[in-house]
Design a protein around this motif. Sequence first.
Motif, PDB file in Angstrom:
ATOM      1  N   ASN A   8       0.953  -1.089  -0.015  1.00  0.00           N
ATOM      2  CA  ASN A   8      -0.295  -0.518  -0.292  1.00  0.00           C
ATOM      3  C   ASN A   8       0.995   1.028  -0.318  1.00  0.00           C
ATOM      4  O   ASN A   8       0.711   2.237  -0.631  1.00  0.00           O
ATOM      5  CB  ASN A   8      -1.224  -0.452   1.127  1.00  0.00           C
ATOM      6  CG  ASN A   8      -1.972   1.058   1.148  1.00  0.00           C
ATOM      7  OD1 ASN A   8      -2.877   0.975   0.208  1.00  0.00           O
ATOM      8  ND2 ASN A   8      -2.022   1.913   2.179  1.00  0.00           N
ATOM      9  N   ARG A  11       1.072   2.499  -3.332  1.00  0.00           N
ATOM     10  CA  ARG A  11       0.306   2.939  -4.080  1.00  0.00           C
ATOM     11  C   ARG A  11      -0.285   5.045  -3.202  1.00  0.00           C
ATOM     12  O   ARG A  11      -0.368   5.418  -3.819  1.00  0.00           O
ATOM     13  CB  ARG A  11      -1.371   2.659  -3.279  1.00  0.00           C
ATOM     14  CG  ARG A  11      -2.577   3.813  -4.410  1.00  0.00           C
ATOM     15  CD  ARG A  11      -3.612   2.564  -3.522  1.00  0.00           C
ATOM     16  NE  ARG A  11      -3.677   2.741  -2.133  1.00  0.00           N
ATOM     17  CZ  ARG A  11      -4.558   3.459  -1.418  1.00  0.00           C
ATOM     18  NH1 ARG A  11      -5.121   4.981  -2.403  1.00  0.00           N
ATOM     19  NH2 ARG A  11      -4.488   4.234  -0.361  1.00  0.00           N
ATOM     20  N   SER A  79      -3.589  -3.123  -9.900  1.00  0.00           N
ATOM     21  CA  SER A  79      -5.176  -3.510  -8.455  1.00  0.00           C
ATOM     22  C   SER A  79      -6.493  -2.949  -8.617  1.00  0.00           C
ATOM     23  O   SER A  79      -7.434  -3.732  -8.738  1.00  0.00           O
ATOM     24  CB  SER A  79      -4.545  -2.459  -7.630  1.00  0.00           C
ATOM     25  OG  SER A  79      -5.223  -2.423  -6.399  1.00  0.00           O
ATOM     26  N   LYS A  83      -9.764  -5.528  -8.651  1.00  0.00           N
ATOM     27  CA  LYS A  83     -10.991  -5.104  -8.528  1.00  0.00           C
ATOM     28  C   LYS A  83     -12.207  -4.826  -9.387  1.00  0.00           C
ATOM     29  O   LYS A  83     -12.999  -5.831  -9.043  1.00  0.00           O
ATOM     30  CB  LYS A  83     -10.613  -4.073  -7.588  1.00  0.00           C
ATOM     31  CG  LYS A  83     -11.932  -4.191  -6.436  1.00  0.00           C
ATOM     32  CD  LYS A  83     -11.594  -2.194  -5.763  1.00  0.00           C
ATOM     33  CE  LYS A  83     -12.806  -1.639  -5.156  1.00  0.00           C
ATOM     34  NZ  LYS A  83     -13.967  -1.900  -5.712  1.00  0.00           N
TER      35      LYS A  83
END
Length: 305
Positions: A8, A11, A79, A83
């Motif tokens: 994370n 990101r 990612s 999703k």
Amino acid sequence: MNQINDLNDLRLFAEVVEHGSFTAAARGLGVQTSKLSRRVRALEEELGVRLLNRTSRSLSLTETGRRFYQHCLALVAESKAAKDFVDQTRSKPQGTIRISCPVGLLTSGISAMIAQYLQDNPHVQVLVDATNRRVDVVEEGFDFAIRVRLPPLESTDLAVRQLGLSVHMLVASPELVARYPVPDSIESLKEWPTLSMASNSERFVWNLVDAEGGITSWTHQPRLATDDLASLRLAALQGIGAALLPREFVEADIQAGGLLHLLPNLATTPGLIHAIFPTRRGMVPAVRQLLDALVAGFEALNQKW
């Protein structure tokens, strides 16, 4: 395997670069600027390189940071794609469903139900393991397995959904009926040749229930015993013996005159056709709607009878 501890952070780093400052990125993400700054600093320390040049007025990428940023963008894009894929599978039936089903059930109606479901849902693939063995749904990665058991069903940690009922009926070919007196009770079949599902004990017993719920048990020695319903049906059609077979499996033969229904006042205790699956939580539409289609299919069969 060496990898970044918290993906994370990649990101977050990309968001800082995209917004041009920690303050703007923090505002867009809804986090504190100081927290965001600490996360990016920790990422640099983990990597052992400087990614950003910081001054009181500006923020710029180092050469290493610029190339690292491109990789971060690719990761963020993957990612998002992952999703989006999950969101699509949750919104409409698509993807692959793996199920297990006994051979006899497939040939007695479930194959047609699955074919209709696939026609109605062109983006779904169904992989069927046609087997009479007891599969491990979780260990073998099945979305669900179809089984038939007499009630009550055994206790299990798995989720269970009843699909329909399976009643066995006594049938024989017209040629066989012509060679023997028409039976008026189960005992009057003692001179008849019979066919049966296989038994580990090699003791073959038919348990039949009358209209009042009375149970009659009859022990016999079949000419053919097998766990393959298709072989029993073929032998019955050829007049080898009388057989106790699932109603849905021989209904078409009875309608066509290839088999006759003997002792119609007797039948077996209905078996519960049911699906077992790991959990009801998070079930994708493709699996849920296939189960719905099977329930509807058995309801339609029952209405015909």
